[in-house]
Design a protein around this motif. Sequence first.
Motif, PDB file in Angstrom:
ATOM      1  N   GLY A  92       0.799  -1.220   0.000  1.00  0.00           N
ATOM      2  CA  GLY A  92       0.000   0.000   0.000  1.00  0.00           C
ATOM      3  C   GLY A  92       0.833   1.272   0.000  1.00  0.00           C
ATOM      4  O   GLY A  92       0.323   2.366  -0.228  1.00  0.00           O
ATOM      5  N   SER A  93       2.143   1.138   0.260  1.00  0.00           N
ATOM      6  CA  SER A  93       2.972   2.340   0.353  1.00  0.00           C
ATOM      7  C   SER A  93       3.377   2.890  -1.012  1.00  0.00           C
ATOM      8  O   SER A  93       3.995   3.944  -1.098  1.00  0.00           O
ATOM      9  CB  SER A  93       4.228   2.042   1.174  1.00  0.00           C
ATOM     10  OG  SER A  93       4.931   0.973   0.578  1.00  0.00           O
ATOM     11  N   VAL A  94       3.008   2.168  -2.076  1.00  0.00           N
ATOM     12  CA  VAL A  94       3.345   2.647  -3.416  1.00  0.00           C
ATOM     13  C   VAL A  94       2.335   3.709  -3.824  1.00  0.00           C
ATOM     14  O   VAL A  94       1.135   3.452  -3.880  1.00  0.00           O
ATOM     15  CB  VAL A  94       3.321   1.495  -4.445  1.00  0.00           C
ATOM     16  CG1 VAL A  94       3.578   2.026  -5.842  1.00  0.00           C
ATOM     17  CG2 VAL A  94       4.357   0.453  -4.073  1.00  0.00           C
ATOM     18  N   SER A  95       2.801   4.927  -4.069  1.00  0.00           N
ATOM     19  CA  SER A  95       1.845   5.996  -4.336  1.00  0.00           C
ATOM     20  C   SER A  95       1.679   6.305  -5.821  1.00  0.00           C
ATOM     21  O   SER A  95       0.708   6.936  -6.208  1.00  0.00           O
ATOM     22  CB  SER A  95       2.253   7.263  -3.591  1.00  0.00           C
ATOM     23  OG  SER A  95       3.568   7.603  -3.923  1.00  0.00           O
ATOM     24  N   ARG A  96       2.603   5.853  -6.647  1.00  0.00           N
ATOM     25  CA  ARG A  96       2.483   6.202  -8.049  1.00  0.00           C
ATOM     26  C   ARG A  96       3.281   5.201  -8.867  1.00  0.00           C
ATOM     27  O   ARG A  96       4.395   4.840  -8.492  1.00  0.00           O
ATOM     28  CB  ARG A  96       3.058   7.612  -8.275  1.00  0.00           C
ATOM     29  CG  ARG A  96       2.836   8.168  -9.668  1.00  0.00           C
ATOM     30  CD  ARG A  96       3.069   9.676  -9.651  1.00  0.00           C
ATOM     31  NE  ARG A  96       2.587  10.277 -10.878  1.00  0.00           N
ATOM     32  CZ  ARG A  96       3.377  10.835 -11.801  1.00  0.00           C
ATOM     33  NH1 ARG A  96       4.680  10.866 -11.629  1.00  0.00           N
ATOM     34  NH2 ARG A  96       2.865  11.364 -12.894  1.00  0.00           N
ATOM     35  N   MET A 108       9.567  10.428   0.264  1.00  0.00           N
ATOM     36  CA  MET A 108       9.236   9.820  -1.030  1.00  0.00           C
ATOM     37  C   MET A 108      10.485   9.264  -1.699  1.00  0.00           C
ATOM     38  O   MET A 108      11.449   9.991  -1.945  1.00  0.00           O
ATOM     39  CB  MET A 108       8.626  10.905  -1.924  1.00  0.00           C
ATOM     40  CG  MET A 108       8.211  10.417  -3.267  1.00  0.00           C
ATOM     41  SD  MET A 108       6.603   9.649  -3.176  1.00  0.00           S
ATOM     42  CE  MET A 108       5.561  11.111  -3.042  1.00  0.00           C
ATOM     43  N   GLU A 115       8.430   2.711 -13.133  1.00  0.00           N
ATOM     44  CA  GLU A 115       8.882   3.674 -12.138  1.00  0.00           C
ATOM     45  C   GLU A 115       7.843   3.799 -11.028  1.00  0.00           C
ATOM     46  O   GLU A 115       6.663   4.008 -11.296  1.00  0.00           O
ATOM     47  CB  GLU A 115       9.170   5.014 -12.815  1.00  0.00           C
ATOM     48  CG  GLU A 115      10.372   4.844 -13.748  1.00  0.00           C
ATOM     49  CD  GLU A 115      10.737   6.089 -14.520  1.00  0.00           C
ATOM     50  OE1 GLU A 115      11.914   6.462 -14.513  1.00  0.00           O
ATOM     51  OE2 GLU A 115       9.821   6.687 -15.141  1.00  0.00           O
ATOM     52  N   LEU A 116       8.313   3.627  -9.809  1.00  0.00           N
ATOM     53  CA  LEU A 116       7.428   3.631  -8.639  1.00  0.00           C
ATOM     54  C   LEU A 116       7.798   4.779  -7.727  1.00  0.00           C
ATOM     55  O   LEU A 116       8.984   5.114  -7.601  1.00  0.00           O
ATOM     56  CB  LEU A 116       7.625   2.358  -7.820  1.00  0.00           C
ATOM     57  CG  LEU A 116       7.570   0.997  -8.517  1.00  0.00           C
ATOM     58  CD1 LEU A 116       8.015  -0.085  -7.546  1.00  0.00           C
ATOM     59  CD2 LEU A 116       6.159   0.734  -8.993  1.00  0.00           C
ATOM     60  N   GLU A 117       6.804   5.351  -7.070  1.00  0.00           N
ATOM     61  CA  GLU A 117       7.089   6.243  -5.951  1.00  0.00           C
ATOM     62  C   GLU A 117       6.563   5.587  -4.685  1.00  0.00           C
ATOM     63  O   GLU A 117       5.424   5.138  -4.631  1.00  0.00           O
ATOM     64  CB  GLU A 117       6.436   7.618  -6.161  1.00  0.00           C
ATOM     65  CG  GLU A 117       7.140   8.406  -7.261  1.00  0.00           C
ATOM     66  CD  GLU A 117       6.499   9.760  -7.548  1.00  0.00           C
ATOM     67  OE1 GLU A 117       6.839  10.366  -8.579  1.00  0.00           O
ATOM     68  OE2 GLU A 117       5.646  10.189  -6.739  1.00  0.00           O
ATOM     69  N   ILE A 118       7.440   5.519  -3.700  1.00  0.00           N
ATOM     70  CA  ILE A 118       7.064   4.866  -2.440  1.00  0.00           C
ATOM     71  C   ILE A 118       7.110   5.901  -1.334  1.00  0.00           C
ATOM     72  O   ILE A 118       8.069   6.675  -1.235  1.00  0.00           O
ATOM     73  CB  ILE A 118       8.027   3.698  -2.141  1.00  0.00           C
ATOM     74  CG1 ILE A 118       7.836   2.630  -3.217  1.00  0.00           C
ATOM     75  CG2 ILE A 118       7.786   3.136  -0.753  1.00  0.00           C
ATOM     76  CD1 ILE A 118       8.364   1.269  -2.843  1.00  0.00           C
ATOM     77  N   GLU A 119       6.032   5.914  -0.518  1.00  0.00           N
ATOM     78  CA  GLU A 119       5.989   6.911   0.554  1.00  0.00           C
ATOM     79  C   GLU A 119       7.111   6.648   1.554  1.00  0.00           C
ATOM     80  O   GLU A 119       7.389   5.510   1.902  1.00  0.00           O
ATOM     81  CB  GLU A 119       4.624   6.879   1.251  1.00  0.00           C
ATOM     82  CG  GLU A 119       3.582   7.646   0.450  1.00  0.00           C
ATOM     83  CD  GLU A 119       2.166   7.179   0.756  1.00  0.00           C
ATOM     84  OE1 GLU A 119       1.886   6.899   1.929  1.00  0.00           O
ATOM     85  OE2 GLU A 119       1.373   7.070  -0.201  1.00  0.00           O
ATOM     86  N   MET A 147       7.707  -7.415  -4.623  1.00  0.00           N
ATOM     87  CA  MET A 147       6.830  -6.812  -5.637  1.00  0.00           C
ATOM     88  C   MET A 147       7.155  -7.351  -7.011  1.00  0.00           C
ATOM     89  O   MET A 147       6.280  -7.682  -7.798  1.00  0.00           O
ATOM     90  CB  MET A 147       7.054  -5.293  -5.700  1.00  0.00           C
ATOM     91  CG  MET A 147       6.408  -4.520  -4.624  1.00  0.00           C
ATOM     92  SD  MET A 147       6.784  -2.768  -4.969  1.00  0.00           S
ATOM     93  CE  MET A 147       6.366  -2.095  -3.380  1.00  0.00           C
TER      94      MET A 147
END
Lengths: 83, 83
Positions: free
Chosen positions: A32-36, B1, B44-48, B64
């Motif tokens: 769930g921590s993947v925001s984009r 991020m 490409e991922l953005e992780i909080e 993942m």
Amino acid sequence: MKKISVEVRLKEEVLDPQGDAVGRALAQEGFGSVSRVRVGKLIELEIEESELSSDALESTLQAMCEKLLVNPVIEDYSFKIQG
Amino acid sequence: MKKISVEVRLKEEVLDPQGDAVGRALAQEGFGSVSRVRVGKLIELEIEESELSSDALESTLQAMCEKLLVNPVIEDYSFKIQG
């Protein structure tokens, strides 16, 4: 023999439904921590060694990208030349 | 991020008809010096930002990839963690 890798990304302002689908699937799997998520292409080329100067090689690669590999309306690209 | 880029490539021994088609199209456009093309994915991922240690982040990313992003039968992957 030179190895080239071309990274093709959707432009920032272009929607990426494939990336959104991957993001939802990751969330369902507990990540769930993947925001984009954005999904692009990685095109790897091998070019035969020639007398091309590195400037000429760069402009050849630029032409390849702009004519064929990339849709410049919705995509950006960058390339790296290795060995 | 944190920004993560995951490179997914077909394994060396797996045929790549999409890459072959791109190679033929490049040759037709006059780029005959291209001897091999492989098409992969760039995810490409953005992780909080969280308290994940960098080891924990790496193992999360591995999970993942293996569960969802990569088909380990035919693909290899690598990832880079940026800032």
